[in-house]
Design an enzyme around this catalytic site. Sequence first.
Site, PDB file in Angstrom:
ATOM      1  N   LYS D 116     -67.528  45.299 -40.732  1.00 40.54           N
ATOM      2  CA  LYS D 116     -68.127  44.550 -41.845  1.00 40.54           C
ATOM      3  C   LYS D 116     -69.612  44.297 -41.607  1.00 40.54           C
ATOM      4  O   LYS D 116     -70.407  44.253 -42.560  1.00 40.54           O
ATOM      5  CB  LYS D 116     -67.389  43.222 -42.039  1.00 40.54           C
ATOM      6  CG  LYS D 116     -65.883  43.386 -42.275  1.00 40.54           C
ATOM      7  CD  LYS D 116     -65.553  44.321 -43.424  1.00 40.54           C
ATOM      8  CE  LYS D 116     -64.062  44.619 -43.508  1.00 40.54           C
ATOM      9  NZ  LYS D 116     -63.755  45.747 -44.399  1.00 40.54           N
ATOM     10  N   GLU D 201     -70.892  34.066 -42.872  1.00 41.39           N
ATOM     11  CA  GLU D 201     -71.243  34.334 -44.257  1.00 41.39           C
ATOM     12  C   GLU D 201     -71.315  32.995 -44.970  1.00 41.39           C
ATOM     13  O   GLU D 201     -70.469  32.126 -44.747  1.00 41.39           O
ATOM     14  CB  GLU D 201     -70.125  35.169 -44.882  1.00 41.39           C
ATOM     15  CG  GLU D 201     -70.575  36.163 -45.909  1.00 41.39           C
ATOM     16  CD  GLU D 201     -69.400  37.004 -46.377  1.00 41.39           C
ATOM     17  OE1 GLU D 201     -69.367  38.199 -46.058  1.00 41.39           O
ATOM     18  OE2 GLU D 201     -68.503  36.450 -47.038  1.00 41.39           O
ATOM     19  N   HIS D 236     -56.641  33.279 -49.085  1.00 43.93           N
ATOM     20  CA  HIS D 236     -57.340  34.576 -49.124  1.00 43.93           C
ATOM     21  C   HIS D 236     -56.434  35.742 -49.490  1.00 43.93           C
ATOM     22  O   HIS D 236     -56.774  36.905 -49.256  1.00 43.93           O
ATOM     23  CB  HIS D 236     -58.059  34.852 -47.803  1.00 43.93           C
ATOM     24  CG  HIS D 236     -59.024  33.771 -47.441  1.00 43.93           C
ATOM     25  ND1 HIS D 236     -60.218  33.582 -48.087  1.00 43.93           N
ATOM     26  CD2 HIS D 236     -58.949  32.774 -46.519  1.00 43.93           C
ATOM     27  CE1 HIS D 236     -60.847  32.537 -47.580  1.00 43.93           C
ATOM     28  NE2 HIS D 236     -60.101  32.012 -46.626  1.00 43.93           N
ATOM     29  N   ARG D 293     -59.892  52.578 -49.644  1.00 46.33           N
ATOM     30  CA  ARG D 293     -58.508  53.004 -49.864  1.00 46.33           C
ATOM     31  C   ARG D 293     -58.093  52.604 -51.275  1.00 46.33           C
ATOM     32  O   ARG D 293     -58.821  51.908 -51.972  1.00 46.33           O
ATOM     33  CB  ARG D 293     -57.597  52.296 -48.872  1.00 46.33           C
ATOM     34  CG  ARG D 293     -57.837  50.777 -48.914  1.00 46.33           C
ATOM     35  CD  ARG D 293     -56.742  49.961 -48.357  1.00 46.33           C
ATOM     36  NE  ARG D 293     -57.150  48.590 -48.138  1.00 46.33           N
ATOM     37  CZ  ARG D 293     -57.068  47.603 -49.023  1.00 46.33           C
ATOM     38  NH1 ARG D 293     -56.608  47.858 -50.237  1.00 46.33           N
ATOM     39  NH2 ARG D 293     -57.457  46.375 -48.741  1.00 46.33           N
TER      40      ARG D 293
END
Lengths: 165, 165, 503, 503
Positions: D116, D201, D236, D293
């Site tokens: 990431k 983040e 999440h 994907r």
Amino acid sequence: MKYIATIEDQTFEFEINGEDDIIADGDHVAIDFRSIAGQSVYSMLVNGRSYEALVQVEDDNLQVLLRGRLYIVTVEDERQIRLRGASSSQTIQQGDFHLTSPMPGLIVSIPVKEDQEVSEGDRLIVLESMKMQNELKSPRAGIVRNIRVSIGENVDQDQVMLTIS
Amino acid sequence: MKYIATIEDQTFEFEINGEDDIIADGDHVAIDFRSIAGQSVYSMLVNGRSYEALVQVEDDNLQVLLRGRLYIVTVEDERQIRLRGASSSQTIQQGDFHLTSPMPGLIVSIPVKEDQEVSEGDRLIVLESMKMQNELKSPRAGIVRNIRVSIGENVDQDQVMLTIS
Amino acid sequence: MFNKVLIANRGEIAVRIIRACRELGLGTVAVFSDADREALHVRYADEAYYIGSSHARDSYLRGDKLIAIAKQSGAGAVHPGYGFLAERDDFAHMVQDAGLVFIGPRPSAIAAMGDKATARAMVTKAGVPVVPGTEGEGSLSDEEIADIAPKIGFPLLIKATAGGGGRGMREVKSQAELPDLLRAARQEAESAFGDGNVYLEKLLTKARHIEFQILADDHGNIIHLGERECSLQRRHQKLLEESPSPFLDDELRKEMGQVAIKASAAVDYLNAGTIEFLVDEDQKFYFLEMNTRLQVEHPVTEMVTGIDIVKEQIRISRGRKLRTKQKDVRLQGWAIECRINAEDPYNDFLPSTGKITQSLLPTGPGVRVDTGVYAGFEISPYYDSLISKLICWGETRGEAILRMRRALEEYRILGVKTNIPFHQNILASTRFIAGRYDTRFVEERFSMDQAEAGKKNLAAIAALMATIVAHREGQRASQIVRKSERDTSNWKWMGRWERVNRS
Amino acid sequence: MFNKVLIANRGEIAVRIIRACRELGLGTVAVFSDADREALHVRYADEAYYIGSSHARDSYLRGDKLIAIAKQSGAGAVHPGYGFLAERDDFAHMVQDAGLVFIGPRPSAIAAMGDKATARAMVTKAGVPVVPGTEGEGSLSDEEIADIAPKIGFPLLIKATAGGGGRGMREVKSQAELPDLLRAARQEAESAFGDGNVYLEKLLTKARHIEFQILADDHGNIIHLGERECSLQRRHQKLLEESPSPFLDDELRKEMGQVAIKASAAVDYLNAGTIEFLVDEDQKFYFLEMNTRLQVEHPVTEMVTGIDIVKEQIRISRGRKLRTKQKDVRLQGWAIECRINAEDPYNDFLPSTGKITQSLLPTGPGVRVDTGVYAGFEISPYYDSLISKLICWGETRGEAILRMRRALEEYRILGVKTNIPFHQNILASTRFIAGRYDTRFVEERFSMDQAEAGKKNLAAIAALMATIVAHREGQRASQIVRKSERDTSNWKWMGRWERVNRS
């Protein structure tokens, strides 16, 4: 136990000594065979091929519906083969055939009369059910005997309607 | 047989003398009640209203899932009501509570220690199953006793993991 | 304005209508006969009332009871579905006289189109071509018919004036056959519709049955939603439909659509309806009849237009204007419907009754199933054999066909026999794939045996599976074979037996 | 060119891929663990091979075994689905090294987007805005992180560099909480991905999770198929998705779509992929990550575009050019997906296992169900709790919502508990209906109790049904009550008890 399975003009020999010991045409085959959800649908894995079929046991054969095609299979075991060998091979068409109603319905017409000769495929009775008129045909040649229903009569499932002798 | 059904703070009185003789709140009601396909789904027609609910019998209540809403129903019959009247009404929280695993899984953490005091809703064990971490909480206040599992251990369904006394 | 609808029907179409009502926020009232207490439409409706015995004449055909239940339950409208009372103008009248809304056309339009002879006369007057036959008069004597028949020419069809569903219909190949067949047709029409009147129609060979879906509101707007190809029939029963038709081009579609609108306007049509045409080899088309109701095969039109026809019916009945203009109707992609019937395709399509023990529906992209049955439900002999409609959509006709094939392969219904293998064979036939078929295809050119002879021969596999089942039956044991992890199979056995006999 | 595909997955997505292969005429090879011998993907595939124990690490995660089976069975390609090995560049490499086609992006793109921190750096370089946080470097020490955190500002998120699915993620509200949460996050990341690296983040509040579907071929064409709104999440985990998003207008859609294409091009993307964005209250958007994907929620895009994404993946892998140009992509109508999980919404969403005893799927117009289970199948504890995806399409968002409500009402799954009541409550909530929700909605503003308190109170009915069942249990008899034809009910009882407590 040895078996001979017949589909039309093809015959297949199997030997089943427990389901983990199956010999097909002389060779051992490893299969994984099981009923799905306890129903008459069976899943079979053999050499990685995955087959699923509806297998229904009828009076004198098994009907296998596999990938959109119906196979009528006659299976005989050793004992039955021996018995058949001893007697005549054409005994099946003897004896009376009783035409039974495959479902409840109304007799619409009876295109035959008692003592009439019929051929295989001749219409015997027209039965109305599920909003359709259904023609019930003779499975073999013979003579119509003992018509037990009349036009306009309501019949139950499996009620004997007439006899072919 | 007389019954009292309780949902939160509402109570309902029924008298069932056979299913064609049901008295609700003093009045006779005609119902048509049946299980669908032998499952725990029930269809009920009453005064033309059509209701279908999943009714599951739990240890001490029934869970009714009806039109997207869950009702927890406690049903007591005459005998039980009499018995309850005779004894204390707050006997339920007595005795030990054994925390069992609701499904097979892996113990990820045990945020409590033996002899620790816990309140209702405190986390007792974190269990990983179906790729999720699931927090198992205490249904009541008490003291943690007898922790029988350890972190990293795989547990089976219904395995007793610890006790709240 | 009504807020609750009584559905005067059963089976998949009752479920379909309940869905539309629910999606519009309307209450639903179902009715049921003895056979249908546990039917899906009863389970899904807000209210359900017992209406009578399993025989339709005591229940679903009892207009008086239906209206009484509608009034009692506070329903403001009645949706008749298809079949039963859907095309009975007297019932539509009764509904309106009771102060209820009939979700369908005006009774006058039902009456005009219901008498096939009158309908032919009316549309002819409006300039719509009809199949050549006896025009105008519906009450022809045997002598008049014998007289007219040779002028029309053979082969021809005798059809019941009050007809529908192939009842009272006979094909006549020569003048000699006429008297007997005429008598039989009149008799069947009399018993089916209480009306022995018949008319004659030329039998078009190599013709296609193509119909146009019409929507008309109460504000003077009539549109069509394109065509449905319905030529795949057996004994005048549709089996498979598609939209669009592989036989039409845009120009012909436009022309036929305009004619369909003109024919509908001729009877001051309201709500959803269908104009049926026959189209001959040369793309000449003839009005056949109008079905003044929702059609079994309406979903293929829904799939290609994105328009929910049942919701539109209800909106129209609530006095709304059509939301779609003709120029906005676009047929996108291709849709095919297979009617799944409880009948045995290997035994002359004999209906099959019994309890459904398992139902595994095909799902996934582009697949829709409309059904009123489920595992545990009993298929009774009292109603028609349609148990579900499988509809597949694809970006092209080819994709829709391939999708339908995989959906049919996935579908499992146990407990009754179904015509799924028939559809599988149709969808594998080269003539169907090429779009080269007409109304006679199934009966004249198609046989299950021939179709299956061309398929992969898995006889060895079938024999093995049958033998293991027979062995289990013999052993009366049912231990499960566990495949050993090391594969001891002999690959040559498979190679030898799994023969491909593609034709 | 390959003609047979090995599906390296299980469950609904394996079934989904088998369907696409079958519709393209390709052979299918399934693999199964001990728990999955009777799974639908095994039943539907042409071939099926045992691969190991029920634990994924012994079966579905065994790249070596998967490749061996592909080679042995003659499969020419491997489709990884989602989860398991789908985003493992080493597996994609192994597949290619074995001479097989990997149906997915190039390994280099998987690697670039899989880390990431690297991904953020790469897309930033390409001019794509990212959520503010630690940039570039992935191997930050605890000290560095403690140093950077206050500069980003609180609240913030600790996320695993190798992450996905919410594992190794922690919300931090203040500097004081940081050390403990950092330790916990690293520990979870280490155990989940074998990599304890994390990054920071900024936590955007009142943000929406909106993602764009990308298709890229091997001929230099990249298009997007519009967005999916995925803000409805719990822990999440996405629960409900829709397309389009009620939050985007055409202009923003176009802009974000172009940025998504740019981000994909930055890693030389091939095949299907998804760019995830966060969009704040002011419609400012930030790149979050790319999923290299097929996505669980791909069907909503299929429903509004008419494009079969899995078929497109396979076509792209066969070297074909994209059939659709960007200008031809139109979002028509509205689609919503509800993820149906085997979990108890009334008991903290605890997973539920057991044998499914009945499954009655909602069907009809605009309804699609993707599932890998059926009545008789056992839901095991070994895999995730997703048992089916219910997708509904409508001409408008309002119609899609109403359709989804009726579909959820129809759906019956017995044997395990499901989150269907949760979805019913979400779809009845005014905030959802108004489109006013963000990623915190489910956890912060929604409760089952509150949602249900606003519904029609059928307590008297529930009490009666429970009492009759209890009575039957007591009687241990189960005779069926037949409703007497003459209705002796007392209507006032109903009126009194069927109260409506609408809030």
